[in-house]
Write a protein that holds these residues in place. Structure first.
Motif, PDB file in Angstrom:
ATOM      1  N   GLY B 169      13.033  -8.836  -5.701  1.00 24.37           N
ATOM      2  CA  GLY B 169      13.635  -8.043  -6.763  1.00 24.37           C
ATOM      3  C   GLY B 169      13.651  -6.573  -6.390  1.00 24.37           C
ATOM      4  N   SER B 170      13.693  -5.685  -7.394  1.00 26.87           N
ATOM      5  CA  SER B 170      13.688  -4.252  -7.105  1.00 26.87           C
ATOM      6  C   SER B 170      12.386  -3.862  -6.436  1.00 26.87           C
ATOM      7  N   VAL B 171      12.498  -3.017  -5.432  1.00 22.36           N
ATOM      8  CA  VAL B 171      11.291  -2.580  -4.736  1.00 22.36           C
ATOM      9  C   VAL B 171      11.248  -1.055  -4.679  1.00 22.36           C
ATOM     10  N   VAL B 172      10.057  -0.521  -4.522  1.00 21.56           N
ATOM     11  CA  VAL B 172       9.877   0.896  -4.238  1.00 21.56           C
ATOM     12  C   VAL B 172       9.535   1.004  -2.761  1.00 21.56           C
ATOM     13  N   THR B 173      10.194   1.916  -2.060  1.00 27.45           N
ATOM     14  CA  THR B 173       9.987   2.032  -0.616  1.00 27.45           C
ATOM     15  C   THR B 173       9.567   3.446  -0.252  1.00 27.45           C
ATOM     16  N   VAL B 174       8.604   3.563   0.652  1.00 20.53           N
ATOM     17  CA  VAL B 174       8.273   4.877   1.211  1.00 20.53           C
ATOM     18  C   VAL B 174       8.378   4.811   2.727  1.00 20.53           C
ATOM     19  N   ASN B 175       8.640   5.941   3.326  1.00 22.27           N
ATOM     20  CA  ASN B 175       8.633   6.033   4.778  1.00 22.27           C
ATOM     21  C   ASN B 175       7.308   6.614   5.200  1.00 22.27           C
ATOM     22  N   THR B 176       6.758   6.056   6.247  1.00 24.31           N
ATOM     23  CA  THR B 176       5.465   6.554   6.684  1.00 24.31           C
ATOM     24  C   THR B 176       5.449   6.614   8.202  1.00 24.31           C
ATOM     25  N   VAL B 177       4.630   7.497   8.729  1.00 21.75           N
ATOM     26  CA  VAL B 177       4.544   7.649  10.173  1.00 21.75           C
ATOM     27  C   VAL B 177       3.215   7.077  10.632  1.00 21.75           C
ATOM     28  N   SER B 178       3.283   6.148  11.546  1.00 19.53           N
ATOM     29  CA  SER B 178       2.059   5.600  12.115  1.00 19.53           C
ATOM     30  C   SER B 178       1.311   6.709  12.827  1.00 19.53           C
ATOM     31  N   GLY B 179       0.038   6.887  12.499  1.00 22.96           N
ATOM     32  CA  GLY B 179      -0.758   7.979  13.050  1.00 22.96           C
ATOM     33  C   GLY B 179      -0.989   7.855  14.535  1.00 22.96           C
ATOM     34  N   LEU B 189       7.151  -2.222  -1.913  1.00 18.14           N
ATOM     35  CA  LEU B 189       6.384  -3.025  -2.862  1.00 18.14           C
ATOM     36  C   LEU B 189       7.291  -3.352  -4.055  1.00 18.14           C
ATOM     37  N   ALA B 190       7.309  -4.635  -4.402  1.00  9.51           N
ATOM     38  CA  ALA B 190       8.128  -5.091  -5.523  1.00  9.51           C
ATOM     39  C   ALA B 190       7.684  -4.397  -6.806  1.00  9.51           C
ATOM     40  N   LYS B 191       8.653  -3.900  -7.546  1.00  4.15           N
ATOM     41  CA  LYS B 191       8.347  -3.162  -8.766  1.00  4.15           C
ATOM     42  C   LYS B 191       7.525  -3.984  -9.739  1.00  4.15           C
ATOM     43  N   ARG B 192       7.882  -5.271  -9.841  1.00  5.80           N
ATOM     44  CA  ARG B 192       7.189  -6.072 -10.840  1.00  5.80           C
ATOM     45  C   ARG B 192       5.847  -6.614 -10.356  1.00  5.80           C
TER      46      ARG B 192
END
Lengths: 279, 279
Positions: B169-179, B189-192
């Protein structure tokens, strides 16, 4: 505690047995630990076995001989399997699970540890008596199911991956075509994750045409593995069916996005003929 | 069975309590089930508690009042935590685990259901007393660890994914840099999957710089979640360290590909100050 009271002994033995399914525990170990006669231990074990039988949640098996002992065989009686299947049906029939495109949201179900334990015990029931060396699943949603089953069947879990990671070492990769979406997918398994000639059960969350399971079967051939069973939490109707011999706990019969209804029924798990169904 | 014998009652109560950690079971339920006086049930529970205490594997907590009852709190005494940590150290120190590039193969460890149960109980010990609503992990290798912990802490597991699937379903997405590798990654991550304002513990298998955990913390901010703890099975030395406040069960100190040696020691899990270490 030196000499144990019977009531304390019952608690300790129960805990030890339930914590180690399919593990042979010698009677002498118990007799020493509790400073009790083997005959008393045998009586205790008979009581544990009786309680489990009444509860329909397993049995204590006695293995005779010098290398003998007792072990806990976890399973549910049919009535309890039915209860778990009906619980899944009810959960999955909830129309809030309908996603755009007529897909079914079920990640929350797979995140419930208690339900996973119950389902794991259902798998232990379905595959009881098979000589299994490992449970094979594919990332991501099959993993909780595979681990739940493995913790009762006391075998390792091996995870097939869609991508190849440097932390897996050498891998064997097959290309497979998804039966429903006709998309190409790669399936990879680390070479060192499964000894050649293993007897395995495949467990996954959802099967439509069965392309992924079919691909896993192909991949497992490269390991000379024998697939002695395939289990999916849910199957769904499909024009194409690439895998015929499998066990499903529930069947998703219809998802109607407009009417907001989902029809889910018990799968074939309780129809034992189906399980042994010839290809 | 109508009126239960004490010995059978002990088995049944033990099974029920151990099967439902952190779940309040009213005394009246037991009294009715066994056709026994509440005072007898209380005596039984005291025995179960004593056995667990001697075994160092948990306790039976009594909650007073009308809505009261008893519940099983699973944890290990320090000595048993140490045994599990040492077992992991020994397993991970085996030089056959060294992969080309100095990476460490640990998928087999994460596939052992009994070891996962023991590690889950260690996590239940580490995060005992925190009010936790969910355990958050990231696919793929964190999942068995998260589920093992969740089955003892009796909370749901929520899985962060690297890709987005239609079945989420709807998801929230972030971009991240591997350290460590400085690669960009997406975390979704799915909103629900997680109610706003949840108190969560993050569990993962391995941490070098901590880029993935840092990314998960960012992602969880979008859900107004409070991260009350971070636990990793193993950490490794890193020049960059993006996450300071975390618990590790073991620390991989050195992997020498040429000499074929791995040095693994206990992590910071037993140094309680570390757990509460300020950022």
């Amino acid at each position: 505690m030196e000499k144990w009271k019977r009531s304390a002994r019952m608690v300790d033995m129960t805990q030890r047995l339930l914590d180690h399914p399919y593990t042979l525990l010698p009677l002498t170990t118990f007799a020493k630990r509790y400073q009790a006669a083997k005959s008393s231990i045998s009586e205790d074990l008979a009581i544990i076995n009786e309680v489990l039988a009444n509860d329909g949640s397993g049995m204590i098996e006695t293995v005779a001989g010098a290398a003998g002992g007792v072990r806990y065989i976890p399973f549910y009686k049919e009535e309890r399997v039915e209860t778990v299947l009906d619980e899944i049906c009810e959960e999955l029939s909830n129309p809030v699970r309908i996603l755009p495109g007529g897909f079914l949201y079920m990640s929350d179900l797979l995140g419930k540890p208690q339900l996973m334990r119950r389902i794991g015990k259902v798998w232990a029931t379905v595959f009881q008596g098979q000589k299994i060396d490992a449970i094979v699943t594919v990332e991501t949603k099959g993993i909780p199911l595979a681990h739940a089953a493995a913790s009762f069947l006391q075998v390792p879990v091996v995870i097939v991956r869609y991508d190849t990671r440097v932390t897996e070492g050498s891998v064997v990769t097959v290309n497979t075509v998804s039966g429903s979406s006709r998309r190409m997918k790669q399936l990879s398994l680390a070479k060192r994750s499964l000894p050649e000639g293993s007897r395995v059960v495949i467990i996954d969350d959802f099967m439509r045409a069965g392309g992924t399971v079919k691909g896993m079967q192909e991949l497992l051939k490269e390991f000379d593995a024998e697939v002695v069973g395939v289990g999916v939490l849910a199957d769904a109707k499909s024009e194409v069916r690439l895998v015929r011999d499998y066990v499903s706990l529930v069947s998703v019969l219809e998802i109607n996005e407009e009417a907001k209804t989902i029809v889910v029924d018990r799968g074939n798990a309780l129809l034992k003929e189906e399980v042994e169904m010839p290809k």
